[in-house]
Scaffold this active site. Structure first.
Site, PDB file in Angstrom:
ATOM      1  N   THR A  28       0.849  -1.193   0.000  1.00 59.97           N
ATOM      2  CA  THR A  28       0.000   0.000   0.000  1.00 59.97           C
ATOM      3  C   THR A  28       0.885   1.244   0.000  1.00 59.97           C
ATOM      4  O   THR A  28       1.969   1.242   0.582  1.00 59.97           O
ATOM      5  CB  THR A  28      -0.890  -0.015   1.262  1.00 59.97           C
ATOM      6  OG1 THR A  28      -1.773  -1.138   1.171  1.00 59.97           O
ATOM      7  CG2 THR A  28      -1.730   1.257   1.375  1.00 59.97           C
ATOM      8  N   SER A  30       2.056   5.132  -2.223  1.00 60.25           N
ATOM      9  CA  SER A  30       2.304   5.656  -3.570  1.00 60.25           C
ATOM     10  C   SER A  30       3.362   4.841  -4.318  1.00 60.25           C
ATOM     11  O   SER A  30       3.271   4.673  -5.543  1.00 60.25           O
ATOM     12  CB  SER A  30       2.730   7.127  -3.488  1.00 60.25           C
ATOM     13  OG  SER A  30       3.853   7.268  -2.650  1.00 60.25           O
ATOM     14  N   THR A  31       4.363   4.294  -3.616  1.00 54.51           N
ATOM     15  CA  THR A  31       5.389   3.499  -4.299  1.00 54.51           C
ATOM     16  C   THR A  31       4.806   2.153  -4.719  1.00 54.51           C
ATOM     17  O   THR A  31       5.017   1.690  -5.843  1.00 54.51           O
ATOM     18  CB  THR A  31       6.617   3.300  -3.382  1.00 54.51           C
ATOM     19  OG1 THR A  31       6.914   4.538  -2.721  1.00 54.51           O
ATOM     20  CG2 THR A  31       7.832   2.857  -4.174  1.00 54.51           C
ATOM     21  N   ALA A  85       7.826   1.625   2.268  1.00 54.04           N
ATOM     22  CA  ALA A  85       8.162   1.803   3.682  1.00 54.04           C
ATOM     23  C   ALA A  85       8.311   3.290   3.963  1.00 54.04           C
ATOM     24  O   ALA A  85       8.564   4.088   3.057  1.00 54.04           O
ATOM     25  CB  ALA A  85       9.456   1.075   4.025  1.00 54.04           C
ATOM     26  N   ASP A  86       8.136   3.630   5.215  1.00 51.40           N
ATOM     27  CA  ASP A  86       8.346   5.025   5.631  1.00 51.40           C
ATOM     28  C   ASP A  86       9.795   5.249   6.048  1.00 51.40           C
ATOM     29  O   ASP A  86      10.323   6.344   5.882  1.00 51.40           O
ATOM     30  CB  ASP A  86       7.377   5.376   6.764  1.00 51.40           C
ATOM     31  CG  ASP A  86       5.946   5.230   6.305  1.00 51.40           C
ATOM     32  OD1 ASP A  86       5.564   5.947   5.365  1.00 51.40           O
ATOM     33  OD2 ASP A  86       5.224   4.367   6.832  1.00 51.40           O
ATOM     34  N   LYS A  96       6.670   1.235   9.040  1.00 50.34           N
ATOM     35  CA  LYS A  96       5.610   1.282   8.049  1.00 50.34           C
ATOM     36  C   LYS A  96       4.318   1.742   8.722  1.00 50.34           C
ATOM     37  O   LYS A  96       4.224   1.788   9.928  1.00 50.34           O
ATOM     38  CB  LYS A  96       5.392  -0.110   7.425  1.00 50.34           C
ATOM     39  CG  LYS A  96       6.505  -0.468   6.459  1.00 50.34           C
ATOM     40  CD  LYS A  96       6.262  -1.783   5.718  1.00 50.34           C
ATOM     41  CE  LYS A  96       4.919  -1.927   5.083  1.00 50.34           C
ATOM     42  NZ  LYS A  96       4.580  -0.857   4.132  1.00 50.34           N
ATOM     43  N   GLY A  98       2.528   4.607   7.444  1.00 48.61           N
ATOM     44  CA  GLY A  98       2.171   5.981   7.114  1.00 48.61           C
ATOM     45  C   GLY A  98       0.841   6.052   6.377  1.00 48.61           C
ATOM     46  O   GLY A  98       0.083   7.012   6.517  1.00 48.61           O
ATOM     47  N   GLU A 105      -0.511  -5.192   6.061  1.00 49.14           N
ATOM     48  CA  GLU A 105       0.825  -5.296   5.447  1.00 49.14           C
ATOM     49  C   GLU A 105       1.687  -6.294   6.212  1.00 49.14           C
ATOM     50  O   GLU A 105       2.420  -7.085   5.610  1.00 49.14           O
ATOM     51  CB  GLU A 105       1.499  -3.923   5.435  1.00 49.14           C
ATOM     52  CG  GLU A 105       0.862  -2.969   4.435  1.00 49.14           C
ATOM     53  CD  GLU A 105       1.379  -1.546   4.541  1.00 49.14           C
ATOM     54  OE1 GLU A 105       1.337  -0.840   3.529  1.00 49.14           O
ATOM     55  OE2 GLU A 105       1.818  -1.125   5.629  1.00 49.14           O
ATOM     56  N   LYS A 123      13.970   7.539   2.270  1.00 46.90           N
ATOM     57  CA  LYS A 123      13.451   6.651   3.319  1.00 46.90           C
ATOM     58  C   LYS A 123      14.566   5.936   4.104  1.00 46.90           C
ATOM     59  O   LYS A 123      14.292   5.277   5.101  1.00 46.90           O
ATOM     60  CB  LYS A 123      12.534   5.584   2.701  1.00 46.90           C
ATOM     61  CG  LYS A 123      11.406   6.131   1.816  1.00 46.90           C
ATOM     62  CD  LYS A 123      10.402   6.884   2.642  1.00 46.90           C
ATOM     63  CE  LYS A 123       9.197   7.363   1.843  1.00 46.90           C
ATOM     64  NZ  LYS A 123       8.350   6.343   1.292  1.00 46.90           N
TER      65      LYS A 123
HETATM   66  C1  5RP Z   1       1.288   2.153   4.218  1.00 47.34           C
HETATM   67  C2  5RP Z   1       2.763   2.049   4.222  1.00 47.34           C
HETATM   68  C3  5RP Z   1       3.481   2.569   3.029  1.00 47.34           C
HETATM   69  O1  5RP Z   1       4.188   1.531   2.452  1.00 47.34           O
HETATM   70  C4  5RP Z   1       4.406   3.668   3.467  1.00 47.34           C
HETATM   71  O2  5RP Z   1       3.642   4.660   4.107  1.00 47.34           O
HETATM   72  C5  5RP Z   1       5.165   4.261   2.286  1.00 47.34           C
HETATM   73  O3  5RP Z   1       4.278   4.921   1.446  1.00 47.34           O
HETATM   74  P1  5RP Z   1       4.771   5.742   0.183  1.00 47.34           P
HETATM   75  O4  5RP Z   1       5.285   4.759  -0.796  1.00 47.34           O
HETATM   76  O5  5RP Z   1       3.549   6.479  -0.293  1.00 47.34           O
HETATM   77  O6  5RP Z   1       5.836   6.703   0.663  1.00 47.34           O
HETATM   78  O7  5RP Z   1       3.381   1.543   5.123  1.00 47.34           O
HETATM   79  O8  5RP Z   1       0.752   1.723   5.430  1.00 47.34           O
END
Ligand code: 5RP
Length: 229
Positions: A28, A30-31, A85-86, A96, A98, A105, A123
């Protein structure tokens, strides 16, 4: 290369690990969504995979783009989970959550033989904790649970504000119907210890520390993608 291009680079590199017939955990954020878009192109070109999404949001995108989905009960053992990942440290420990999907997950990553993290250079950290640690809690006893988290953190020499995650129209609610407390502890020198102590608090459903779960991280920067193992 802008941030989106870096996410696409990481997603492209992850796609090289996907083989015909694989059962995939699909992350989940944007990546992960860039990965879904690329995966959908491969599926349209004949690649056969089945995916288990880690959120309703990811499920919607997969359905929209034609990526075949199953539930985790239908596919309880997966070959590979690919997720964002955050934060990621040099030992592949992660923060994770965010995007609020940390519980599914983590369940999906635990059901997968391997987990590949896809992220951009922003990150990567030396020590986890600059990003607020998401902690998914049961709404019942929210205040008691928050106090228990504060006391647990204090025993490990950690402190800082813990805020209830909000969404536009009130309190943010996860796909599982829980709330998220975002803990600003700062540097977490012993993430392993914090992870296991948080698991001992009854109102804590799950937390965003992913310890020893990722097998590989693909990190994209302006010069291209590199791997952390
Ligand atoms: C969602 C997550 C996401 O993988 C994490 O927040 C990274 O998101 P993004 O790719 O948008 O930076 O852990 O629960």
């Amino acid at each position: 290369m802008d941030a989106r291009e870096m996410k696409i680079k990481a997603a492209e590199a992850a796609l090289a690990h996907v083989e015909d017939g694989m059962r995939l955990g699909i992350g989940t954020g944007s990546t992960a969504e860039e990965f879904v878009r690329l995966l959908a192109e491969k599926v349209a070109g004949g690649l056969r995979v089945e995916g288990v999404p880690t959120s309703e949001r990811t499920a919607r995108l997969c359905l929209e783009l034609g990526v075949p989905l199953k539930s985790l009960d239908e596919l309880p053992e997966l070959d590979l989970a690919i997720d964002g990942a955050d934060e990621v440290d040099g030992r592949l420990n992660l923060i994770k959550g965010g995007g609020g999907a940390l519980l599914r997950e983590k369940i999906v990553a635990a059901a997968s033989q391997r987990m590949i993290v896809i992220a951009d250079e922003s990150k990567v950290v030396e020590t986890l904790g600059a990003f607020k640690l998401p902690i998914e809690v049961n709404p019942f006893g929210l205040v008691s649970t928050r106090i228990a988290i504060e006391k647990t953190a204090d025993r490990l020499g950690l402190s800082g504000p813990i805020s209830l995650r909000a969404s536009g129209d009130g309190t943010f609610t996860t796909d599982g119907g829980h709330y998220i407390l975002d803990a600003s502890f700062g540097r977490i020198p012993d993430a392993d210890a914090l992870a296991s102590r948080l698991n001992d608090i009854p109102g804590v459903v799950e937390h965003g520390l992913f310890i020893n779960m990722a097998s590989l991280a693909i990190i994209a920067g302006p010069a291209g993608a590199r791997t952390l193992t």
